[in-house]
Design a protein around this motif. Sequence first.
Motif, mmCIF file in Angstrom:
data_model
loop_
_atom_site.group_PDB
_atom_site.id
_atom_site.type_symbol
_atom_site.label_atom_id
_atom_site.label_comp_id
_atom_site.label_asym_id
_atom_site.label_seq_id
_atom_site.Cartn_x
_atom_site.Cartn_y
_atom_site.Cartn_z
ATOM 1 N N UNK A 98 0.821 -1.207 0.000
ATOM 2 C CA UNK A 98 0.000 0.000 0.000
ATOM 3 C C UNK A 98 0.859 1.263 0.000
ATOM 4 N N UNK A 99 2.011 1.208 0.644
ATOM 5 C CA UNK A 99 2.907 2.365 0.657
ATOM 6 C C UNK A 99 3.384 2.699 -0.753
ATOM 7 N N UNK A 100 3.667 1.673 -1.539
ATOM 8 C CA UNK A 100 4.078 1.900 -2.930
ATOM 9 C C UNK A 100 2.959 2.587 -3.696
ATOM 10 N N UNK A 101 1.735 2.186 -3.449
ATOM 11 C CA UNK A 101 0.603 2.811 -4.136
ATOM 12 C C UNK A 101 0.486 4.290 -3.772
ATOM 13 N N UNK A 102 0.711 4.619 -2.511
ATOM 14 C CA UNK A 102 0.657 6.024 -2.082
ATOM 15 C C UNK A 102 1.766 6.833 -2.749
ATOM 16 N N UNK A 103 2.957 6.266 -2.813
ATOM 17 C CA UNK A 103 4.081 6.960 -3.455
ATOM 18 C C UNK A 103 3.817 7.117 -4.951
ATOM 19 N N UNK A 104 3.200 6.109 -5.564
ATOM 20 C CA UNK A 104 2.852 6.214 -6.983
ATOM 21 C C UNK A 104 1.900 7.380 -7.238
ATOM 22 N N UNK A 105 0.973 7.582 -6.318
ATOM 23 C CA UNK A 105 0.049 8.720 -6.458
ATOM 24 C C UNK A 105 0.817 10.031 -6.371
ATOM 25 N N UNK A 106 1.758 10.122 -5.444
ATOM 26 C CA UNK A 106 2.545 11.352 -5.310
ATOM 27 C C UNK A 106 3.385 11.580 -6.568
ATOM 28 N N UNK A 107 3.939 10.522 -7.122
ATOM 29 C CA UNK A 107 4.713 10.648 -8.365
ATOM 30 C C UNK A 107 3.819 11.185 -9.482
ATOM 31 N N UNK A 108 2.615 10.681 -9.565
ATOM 32 C CA UNK A 108 1.671 11.164 -10.577
ATOM 33 C C UNK A 108 1.313 12.636 -10.331
ATOM 34 N N UNK A 109 1.111 12.998 -9.070
ATOM 35 C CA UNK A 109 0.820 14.398 -8.749
ATOM 36 C C UNK A 109 1.977 15.310 -9.133
ATOM 37 N N UNK A 110 3.194 14.816 -8.971
ATOM 38 C CA UNK A 110 4.376 15.608 -9.336
ATOM 39 C C UNK A 110 4.436 15.876 -10.833
ATOM 40 N N UNK A 111 3.811 15.025 -11.615
ATOM 41 C CA UNK A 111 3.746 15.258 -13.057
ATOM 42 C C UNK A 111 2.568 16.161 -13.413
ATOM 43 N N UNK A 112 1.427 15.924 -12.759
ATOM 44 C CA UNK A 112 0.206 16.624 -13.125
ATOM 45 C C UNK A 112 0.144 18.066 -12.628
ATOM 46 N N UNK A 113 0.581 18.302 -11.406
ATOM 47 C CA UNK A 113 0.436 19.646 -10.830
ATOM 48 C C UNK A 113 1.192 20.704 -11.631
ATOM 49 N N UNK A 114 2.486 20.523 -11.905
ATOM 50 C CA UNK A 114 3.171 21.569 -12.683
ATOM 51 C C UNK A 114 2.578 21.761 -14.082
ATOM 52 N N UNK A 115 2.153 20.673 -14.717
ATOM 53 C CA UNK A 115 1.616 20.819 -16.069
ATOM 54 C C UNK A 115 0.255 21.505 -16.069
ATOM 55 N N UNK A 116 -0.478 21.413 -14.975
ATOM 56 C CA UNK A 116 -1.790 22.062 -14.944
ATOM 57 C C UNK A 116 -1.691 23.574 -14.745
ATOM 58 N N UNK A 117 -0.504 24.079 -14.439
ATOM 59 C CA UNK A 117 -0.328 25.514 -14.268
ATOM 60 C C UNK A 117 0.533 26.130 -15.359
ATOM 61 N N UNK A 118 0.888 25.361 -16.375
ATOM 62 C CA UNK A 118 1.659 25.897 -17.490
ATOM 63 C C UNK A 118 0.760 26.759 -18.373
ATOM 64 N N UNK A 119 1.381 27.662 -19.068
ATOM 65 C CA UNK A 119 0.644 28.536 -19.974
ATOM 66 C C UNK A 119 0.367 27.759 -21.261
ATOM 67 N N UNK A 120 -0.766 27.052 -21.258
ATOM 68 C CA UNK A 120 -1.185 26.265 -22.416
ATOM 69 C C UNK A 120 -2.642 26.590 -22.713
ATOM 70 N N UNK A 121 -3.048 26.316 -23.925
ATOM 71 C CA UNK A 121 -4.401 26.634 -24.351
ATOM 72 C C UNK A 121 -5.446 25.971 -23.456
ATOM 73 N N UNK A 122 -5.270 24.685 -23.159
ATOM 74 C CA UNK A 122 -6.275 23.965 -22.362
ATOM 75 C C UNK A 122 -6.338 24.453 -20.913
ATOM 76 N N UNK A 123 -5.298 25.120 -20.436
ATOM 77 C CA UNK A 123 -5.310 25.645 -19.070
ATOM 78 C C UNK A 123 -5.927 27.038 -18.986
ATOM 79 N N UNK A 124 -6.062 27.683 -20.129
ATOM 80 C CA UNK A 124 -6.632 29.035 -20.127
ATOM 81 C C UNK A 124 -8.153 28.977 -20.070
ATOM 82 N N UNK A 125 -8.739 28.041 -20.782
ATOM 83 C CA UNK A 125 -10.218 27.977 -20.832
ATOM 84 C C UNK A 125 -10.756 26.814 -20.063
#
Length: 125
Positions: A98-125
Amino acid sequence: MVKNIVTAISAIIIFIAGIIFERFYVTNSFNELDERLDATRSKIVSEISTEDDLLALQKFWIEKKHGLHVFLPHTEIKEIDMWIAEAVILVSQQNFDEAVQKIDVVIELCEQIPSSFRFKFENIF
């Protein structure tokens, strides 16, 4: 007239410099966290990880998140706090699967969070 143009250009330059700094800082912070997560994940998978390993990861994150609070919503940061805290508890209980699963979620968040705040078309609208 010239003064207004110089002021406008200066404001644009400062704005662009701020965007570049913010992007660099956020990306760099999450890359460093991702490296630590990968190392920690490997130890958890091998079942040689200890609670101290996860506490070191948690301490690193706590230090990093203080600067990130300036740029990111607190809910995004709190989510990573929660997943890492759960992983600490699971490793202390030697529940490595279960600990590996929790760390996997954090790894995924580390990819998703920065990309969701980049200046991209899909993030503007």
